[in-house]
Design a protein around this motif. Structure first.
Motif, PDB file in Angstrom:
ATOM      1  N   SER A 240      18.746  54.617 -57.339  1.00 19.75           N
ATOM      2  CA  SER A 240      19.105  55.782 -56.523  1.00 19.75           C
ATOM      3  C   SER A 240      20.582  56.090 -56.686  1.00 19.75           C
ATOM      4  O   SER A 240      21.422  55.204 -56.719  1.00 19.75           O
ATOM      5  CB  SER A 240      18.792  55.487 -55.049  1.00 19.75           C
TER       6      SER A 240
ATOM      7  N   ASP B  87      11.088  68.267 -55.653  1.00 20.78           N
ATOM      8  CA  ASP B  87      12.029  68.074 -56.773  1.00 20.78           C
ATOM      9  C   ASP B  87      11.941  66.669 -57.367  1.00 20.78           C
ATOM     10  O   ASP B  87      12.948  65.980 -57.535  1.00 20.78           O
ATOM     11  CB  ASP B  87      13.465  68.363 -56.321  1.00 20.78           C
TER      12      ASP B  87
ATOM     13  N   LYS C 256      13.593  63.988 -55.335  1.00 16.84           N
ATOM     14  CA  LYS C 256      15.015  64.133 -55.025  1.00 16.84           C
ATOM     15  C   LYS C 256      15.263  64.716 -53.637  1.00 16.84           C
ATOM     16  O   LYS C 256      16.367  64.615 -53.108  1.00 16.84           O
ATOM     17  CB  LYS C 256      15.696  65.013 -56.073  1.00 16.84           C
ATOM     18  N   LYS C 257      14.239  65.345 -53.065  1.00 20.01           N
ATOM     19  CA  LYS C 257      14.378  65.944 -51.736  1.00 20.01           C
ATOM     20  C   LYS C 257      13.219  65.519 -50.846  1.00 20.01           C
ATOM     21  O   LYS C 257      12.060  65.502 -51.282  1.00 20.01           O
ATOM     22  CB  LYS C 257      14.434  67.467 -51.828  1.00 20.01           C
TER      23      LYS C 257
ATOM     24  N   ASP D 160      18.665  65.332 -48.956  1.00 17.56           N
ATOM     25  CA  ASP D 160      18.999  65.472 -50.370  1.00 17.56           C
ATOM     26  C   ASP D 160      19.410  64.096 -50.878  1.00 17.56           C
ATOM     27  O   ASP D 160      20.489  63.599 -50.562  1.00 17.56           O
ATOM     28  CB  ASP D 160      20.132  66.483 -50.542  1.00 17.56           C
ATOM     29  N   LYS D 161      18.533  63.496 -51.654  1.00 23.49           N
ATOM     30  CA  LYS D 161      18.757  62.120 -52.115  1.00 23.49           C
ATOM     31  C   LYS D 161      19.943  62.016 -53.076  1.00 23.49           C
ATOM     32  O   LYS D 161      20.689  61.039 -53.046  1.00 23.49           O
ATOM     33  CB  LYS D 161      17.479  61.614 -52.788  1.00 23.49           C
ATOM     34  N   ILE D 162      20.143  63.022 -53.920  1.00 23.05           N
ATOM     35  CA  ILE D 162      21.206  62.976 -54.922  1.00 23.05           C
ATOM     36  C   ILE D 162      22.584  63.039 -54.258  1.00 23.05           C
ATOM     37  O   ILE D 162      23.477  62.250 -54.553  1.00 23.05           O
ATOM     38  CB  ILE D 162      21.052  64.119 -55.944  1.00 23.05           C
TER      39      ILE D 162
END
Length: 198
Positions: A18, A35, A38-39, A64-66
Motif C-alpha cells: 500500500s 478504481d 484504490k478507493k 482515497d487509498k493512494i
C-alpha cells in the motif's frame, strides 16, 4: 457476513504494498470498492478507527487509498482517545499522512473539561494537539468559569489549555459585563484572561 466484509477490508487496506503510510480500520454497513481497490466507499453508517486513537463515526465514508485521505459526512463524530477531545460536524476531511482534520458545517468541539467550542469550521492538528476554529466562534466554558468568548478566529492548545482569539473578539461574564478587544488569551490552568488592542 460482517466477518467477511471486515476480512475484505483488511486484505484491501493493510497489504504491505500500500502507498498509504497509515491505514484505517472500517466497520460499515455497506461497502463499495472502486478504481481497482484504490478507493473505498462506506455507506449507511459506520465507524473508522486508526492506530493512533482516532475514532470516526459517520453516515458516509470515502477513502482515497493512494493519497491516504478520508472524507466522512453525515452526523460526523470524531473521538480522539489520546488527546481527549471530541469533534462534531456535518463533514470532515482527514489528511492521514499529516494527521490534520478539517471540518465544515456546524462544527463543535468538547474538551476534557467540558468546554464547548462552536464554529463554522475547524482545523485540528492531532500531533500538535491544536484546534483552530474559524467563523462565528464561541467558547462556552464549564466548571465554574464566569465568562464566554466570541471571535472570528480562535486557536486552542489542548495540551497547554490556552485559548487565543484573533479578530473582533468579545468576552461576556455572568453579570452582563462585556469586554471588547482585537485579541484575547485565556490560560485555563491559571484562570487568567488577557486582552490586547482596542
Amino acid at each position: 457476513t460482517v466477518c467477511f466484509i471486515k476480512l475484505i477490508l483488511i486484505l484491501l487496506f493493510f497489504l504491505p504494498n500500500s502507498n498509504a503510510q497509515e491505514s484505517f480500520n472500517f466497520d460499515v454497513t455497506e461497502i463499495e470498492i472502486l478504481d481497482q481497490g484504490k478507493k473505498f466507499i462506506g455507506k449507511k453508517n459506520g465507524v473508522a478507527t486508526t492506530e493512533n486513537g482516532i475514532v470516526i463515526k459517520a453516515n458516509y465514508f470515502e477513502y482515497d487509498k493512494i493519497d491516504n485521505i478520508l472524507i466522512a459526512s453525515g452526523n460526523v463524530e470524531i473521538i480522539d482517545e489520546v488527546q481527549d477531545i471530541k469533534l462534531y460536524s456535518k463533514k470532515i476531511t482527514y489528511f492521514k499522512n499529516k494527521e490534520v482534520i478539517f471540518t465544515s458545517g456546524n462544527s463543535k468541539a468538547i474538551n476534557s473539561d467540558g468546554d464547548i467550542i462552536t464554529a463554522d469550521e475547524f482545523e485540528y492538528d492531532q500531533i500538535q494537539d491544536i484546534l483552530k476554529a474559524k467563523g462565528n466562534v464561541k467558547i462556552d466554558y464549564k466548571k465554574d468559569k464566569i465568562f464566554n468568548i466570541y471571535s472570528n478566529n480562535i486557536k486552542y492548545s489542548n495540551k497547554h489549555k490556552i485559548f487565543t482569539s484573533n479578530g473582533n473578539s468579545k468576552a461576556t461574564n455572568n453579570v452582563g459585563d462585556i469586554i471588547l478587544a482585537d485579541e484575547f488569551e485565556y490560560d485555563q490552568i491559571q484562570d487568567i484572561l488577557k486582552a490586547k488592542g482596542n
